[in-house]
Design a protein around this motif. Structure first.
Motif, PDB file in Angstrom:
ATOM      1  N   VAL A   1     142.011 -80.230  17.114  1.00 11.73           N
ATOM      2  CA  VAL A   1     142.465 -81.401  17.919  1.00 11.73           C
ATOM      3  C   VAL A   1     142.634 -82.684  17.191  1.00 11.73           C
ATOM      4  O   VAL A   1     143.078 -83.648  17.968  1.00 11.73           O
ATOM      5  CB  VAL A   1     141.541 -81.557  19.354  1.00 11.73           C
ATOM      6  N   GLU A   2     142.138 -82.966  16.197  1.00  8.97           N
ATOM      7  CA  GLU A   2     142.422 -84.234  15.377  1.00  8.97           C
ATOM      8  C   GLU A   2     144.035 -84.534  15.264  1.00  8.97           C
ATOM      9  O   GLU A   2     144.771 -83.792  14.848  1.00  8.97           O
ATOM     10  CB  GLU A   2     141.901 -84.370  14.013  1.00  8.97           C
ATOM     11  N   PRO A   3     144.360 -85.536  15.873  1.00  9.51           N
ATOM     12  CA  PRO A   3     145.942 -85.849  15.681  1.00  9.51           C
ATOM     13  C   PRO A   3     146.319 -85.866  14.194  1.00  9.51           C
ATOM     14  O   PRO A   3     145.750 -86.436  13.489  1.00  9.51           O
ATOM     15  CB  PRO A   3     145.915 -87.247  16.446  1.00  9.51           C
ATOM     16  N   HIS A   4     147.390 -85.136  14.164  1.00  4.51           N
ATOM     17  CA  HIS A   4     148.011 -84.960  12.756  1.00  4.51           C
ATOM     18  C   HIS A   4     148.264 -86.371  12.121  1.00  4.51           C
ATOM     19  O   HIS A   4     148.209 -86.394  10.996  1.00  4.51           O
ATOM     20  CB  HIS A   4     149.262 -83.961  12.898  1.00  4.51           C
ATOM     21  N   ALA A   5     148.910 -87.348  12.968  1.00  4.87           N
ATOM     22  CA  ALA A   5     149.426 -88.304  12.352  1.00  4.87           C
ATOM     23  C   ALA A   5     148.088 -89.153  11.675  1.00  4.87           C
ATOM     24  O   ALA A   5     148.205 -89.718  10.697  1.00  4.87           O
ATOM     25  CB  ALA A   5     150.048 -89.346  13.369  1.00  4.87           C
ATOM     26  N   LEU A   6     146.953 -89.324  12.486  1.00  6.20           N
ATOM     27  CA  LEU A   6     145.726 -89.803  12.059  1.00  6.20           C
ATOM     28  C   LEU A   6     145.253 -89.164  10.785  1.00  6.20           C
ATOM     29  O   LEU A   6     145.037 -89.974   9.721  1.00  6.20           O
ATOM     30  CB  LEU A   6     144.775 -90.041  12.854  1.00  6.20           C
TER      31      LEU A   6
ATOM     32  N   ASP B   1     146.882 -87.198   8.780  1.00 10.33           N
ATOM     33  CA  ASP B   1     147.964 -87.482   7.422  1.00 10.33           C
ATOM     34  C   ASP B   1     147.670 -88.947   6.869  1.00 10.33           C
ATOM     35  O   ASP B   1     147.686 -89.070   5.602  1.00 10.33           O
ATOM     36  CB  ASP B   1     149.377 -87.533   8.005  1.00 10.33           C
ATOM     37  N   ARG B   2     147.763 -89.896   7.957  1.00  8.10           N
ATOM     38  CA  ARG B   2     147.353 -91.314   7.307  1.00  8.10           C
ATOM     39  C   ARG B   2     146.231 -91.613   6.510  1.00  8.10           C
ATOM     40  O   ARG B   2     146.083 -92.371   5.585  1.00  8.10           O
ATOM     41  CB  ARG B   2     148.077 -92.232   8.355  1.00  8.10           C
TER      42      ARG B   2
END
Length: 238
Positions: free
Chosen positions: A219-224, A226-227
């Protein structure tokens, strides 16, 4: 294969990371499980696979027997361990000295290099990737992972160096960020290059529950991720 830093890699206990992986408890073990899960997601369907810097063979040991896999490393003791634990008819291990890889052009359709390039000076890392490109067949894929020094990795590394059983202070001589890794892959002949961050908070929840960490990772947001991910995953095609 290229010569690593001046650090004495024979000082690392034989099978150290393999034991950590199979412990199946704690942050370090879950870290390796999640890392290997992410790399495996990039390699489905490949038939002839070279894993450079395979160490004790742990990653190869997580693979099924569908593909032919060759693991290579400079460390004779680690390769002996890998052979004793993971060698099969489809998975084999070889000691490879610094210099050109002992394989024919276009021999493989997949090369993985998991957390090795940071141990090589820039010229040696480039030479290794050019060799990886040479042994890949047209359309073959390279998958590379390395620490992300534009994340909080330097802080994490400092903590490991101070508190852990193995220090990276003398090992990590080549520090990558997203741009540097992408540039290296393109300069050594790869196309359709992508680099993304991975490995964020999930493994640190493992002390609260082994399966909890997997749920957090899902569930970790992909955008976070990735960054801010602690590691980089670079993928290129020949």
């Amino acid at each position: 294969m290229s010569e690593p830093s001046d650090f004495n890699y024979d000082s690392i206990p034989v099978g150290y990371y393999d034991q950590a992986f199979h412990r199946r408890a704690g942050v370090q073990s879950k870290w390796h499980h999640l890392k290997f899960d992410r790399v495996r997601a990039e390699i489905a369907g490949r038939r002839a696979h070279l894993d450079i810097g395979c160490g004790a063979g742990t990653f190869i040991g997580t693979l099924d027997g569908e593909a032919e896999v060759v693991g290579v490393d400079l460390a004779e003791a680690q390769i002996a361990f890998a052979r004793s634990r993971y060698q099969t008819e489809r998975h084999r291990f070889e000691v490879v000295a610094p210099g050109p890889l002992p394989f024919a052009d276009s021999r493989f359709d997949l090369v993985t290099i998991i957390e090795l390039v940071e141990h090589l000076d820039p010229d040696a890392a480039a030479a290794l990737l050019r060799e990886a490109h040479r042994v890949l067949a047209p359309g073959g894929r390279l998958v590379v992972s390395t620490p992300n020094y534009r994340s909080l990795w330097p802080l994490l590394e400092a903590m490991v160096n101070r508190l852990g059983e193995v220090s990276y202070a003398e090992q990590h001589v080549n520090r990558f960020n997203r741009r540097r890794l992408a540039d290296l892959l393109r300069r050594t002949g790869f196309r359709d290059v992508t680099v993304e961050g991975f490995m964020l908070a999930a493994s640190f929840t493992a002390p609260l529950g082994w399966d909890l960490a997997d749920r957090v990772a899902a569930v970790e947001p992909h955008a976070l991720v990735d960054r801010f991910g602690f590691l980089l995953l670079g993928v290129g095609e020949k």
